[in-house]
Scaffold this active site. Structure first.
Site, PDB file in Angstrom:
ATOM      1  N   GLU A 257       8.621   5.568  -1.890  1.00 62.41           N
ATOM      2  CA  GLU A 257       7.566   4.853  -2.627  1.00 62.41           C
ATOM      3  C   GLU A 257       6.276   5.185  -1.905  1.00 62.41           C
ATOM      4  OE1 GLU A 257       4.692   2.703  -3.410  1.00 62.41           O
ATOM      5  OE2 GLU A 257       5.770   1.047  -2.442  1.00 62.41           O
ATOM      6  N   CYS A 291      -0.586   0.271  -2.617  1.00 61.38           N
ATOM      7  CA  CYS A 291      -0.339   1.605  -3.162  1.00 61.38           C
ATOM      8  C   CYS A 291      -0.568   1.661  -4.664  1.00 61.38           C
ATOM      9  CB  CYS A 291       1.076   2.054  -2.824  1.00 61.38           C
ATOM     10  SG  CYS A 291       2.346   0.851  -3.238  1.00 61.38           S
TER      11      CYS A 291
END
Length: 497
Positions: A257, A291
């Site tokens: 990720e 993110c």
């Protein structure tokens, strides 16, 4: 700054958590963890090296056989007990998280820690409903499909959501029957070490091992260790390349990720009050150190001049400061390196006549904030999506704003990125919302909200934003391998030889 008695929450020093014991590193070396809101040292943690990684992996390997063979119900009970104890210690763990990370306590106490607890609870339920299958291929042939754990999982998590990201890995990995060696960022390791105290009380020896150290040292050793059967990493795309390579070299399954440069699209029929809140959720939540942050704001031309002044006012009214002040909406960046990175992008904007800093763009040092790493909520206008500010991840409270004329142009701009982690759409037209969502090349789309990541909704990226999905029932498959047992029930030869 609120006066917090740090020693009520954080020990002076911590060892490595290996085989249910806290112990010094083989070298005896330590790292110092500091509070980014005031620069004060919080604690020393052991600095793991290769020998410590070897020891942790061996402990996980030794625990795997018995842990993987206990019943689903018993393993689910372990996860539920971890969840319960995290909930009980919410105030404690949330305070630790805010002290080491700089984020507001109002976020750690209502989002980070409760959602971490929920991950263990959620995957306990996933575990108990995770079933194989039987397929009767024909009258004499039966196929059994069995899900089995991979083995020892090696995981490293980023510094922006230490305890929450750890739960994203640990919940499904433990539910699937794996054992784990996990390492938090060297700048924010304390909440995961405090969580290890719960593991020490609840789990059998060696099931979870928590190392602290440098990512380039012990983190790298985890990913390259021959005894690690599965890799899982949350962090930057640059580091993700190295993790992917480590997995490829040993043919080890890898979940990544990584970074993002997500587009938050505002159409002219949107509820502007909802938009203003959604933009702030997208880029100011967790100081923009997310993110999936909505760091590219795409605004339809017909409402651009109406929205931007309102957005500017909203950003300028955000209270930045003491993470334990209940009125604080945004607090410190996680450290000097991140502040320097943000300021480097501000310099690019200042030196480029194609960029206009509408508001913000400065470090905050007044009102007693001079010892911390605080930065103003910032809006930068640009007119070219190829601009460096629109293509690179800044990872701070900085949003770049671009205009678009119609739906198709919005889609083209949104997809013009090497990343594909997330995106947002604000509109009251459900048909438009769904059409645009389907066209966007990204793993998560929020409609009329942003940065909501509960258990039960898959999260993960397209393109250079990663491989695999987390926080969803299928995430357990990341930590399983499928065995097929193929049975001939005829009790007869085939007559081929």
């Amino acid at each position: 700054m609120t006066n917090i008695n740090v020693r009520n929450y954080i020990d002076e020093s911590y060892g490595l958590f290996i085989n249910n014991e806290f112990q010094a590193s083989d070298s005896g070396e330590t790292l110092t963890v500091s509070n980014p809101a005031n620069g004060e040292d919080l604690a020393k943690v052991a600095r793991a090296g290769k020998k410590d990684v070897d020891k942790a992996v061996q402990a996980a390997h030794d625990a795997f056989d018995s842990w993987s063979k206990i019943s689903k119900e018993e393993r689910a009970d372990y996860l539920l007990e971890i969840s319960r104890r995290i909930h009980e210690k919410t105030e404690h763990l949330a305070t630790v998280e805010s002290l080491q990370n700089g984020k507001p306590y109002r976020e750690t106490s209502t989002i980070d820690v409760p959602q971490a607890a929920n991950q263990f609870k959620y995957f306990a339920s996933v575990l108990t409903t995770d079933e194989g299958s039987v397929n009767e291929i024909d009258q004499n042939t039966m196929s059994l499909v069995v899900n089995e754990p991979v083995g020892v999982v090696g995981a490293v998590v980023a510094w922006n959501f230490p305890i929450l990201l750890a739960s994203w890995k640990l919940g499904p990995a433990l539910a699937a029957g794996n054992t784990v060696v996990i390492q938090p960022s060297s700048s924010t390791p304390l909440s995961l070490i405090e969580l290890a105290k719960i593991f020490q009380e609840v789990l059998p020896k060696g099931v979870v091992n928590v190392l602290t150290g440098k990512g380039s040292e012990s983190g790298d050793a985890i990913f390259h260790h021959e005894g690690v059967d599965k890799l899982s990493f949350t962090g930057s795309t640059d580091v993700g390349y190295g993790v992917a390579q480590a997995g490829a070299e040993r043919i080890v399954p890898t979940t990544l990720e990584l970074g993002g440069k997500s587009a938050n699209i505002i159409f002219d029929d949107a509820n502007l009050e909802q938009v203003i809140e959604g933009v702030q959720l997208g880029i100011l939540f967790n100081q923009g150190e997310v993110c999936s942050a909505g760091s590219r704001l795409l605004v339809q031309s017909s409402i651009y001049d109406e929205l931007l002044p309102k957005l500017k006012e909203a950003f300028e009214n955000i209270k930045v400061g003491d993470p334990f002040d209940e009125d604080t909406k945004m607090s410190a960046q996680t450290g000097p390196e991140q502040l320097d990175k943000i300021e480097s992008y501000i310099k690019i904007a200042e030196e480029d006549d194609k960029a206009n800093i509408l508001t913000g763009g400065h470090r905050i040092t007044d009102n007693g904030l001079d010892k911390g790493y605080f930065f103003e909520p910032t809006i930068i206008e640009i007119n070219d999506n190829k601009h460096q500010l629109a293509q690179e991840e800044i990872f701070g409270p900085v949003v770049v704003v671009e205009k678009f004329d119609d739906e198709q142009e919005a889609i083209e701009i949104a997809n013009d990125s090497e990343y594909g982690l997330a995106g947002g759409i604000f509109t009251t037209d459900i048909h438009r919302a769904l059409n645009v969502a389907k066209a966007m090349r990204t793993g998560r789309i929020w409609i009329n909200t942003y940065n909501q990541i509960p258990a039960g909704a898959p999260f993960g990226g397209y393109k250079k934003s990663g491989i695999g999905r987390e926080v969803y029932k299928d995430a357990i498959k990341n930590y399983q391998q499928v065995k097929n047992i193929f049975i001939d029930t005829s009790n007869q030869t085939k007559g081929l030889y």
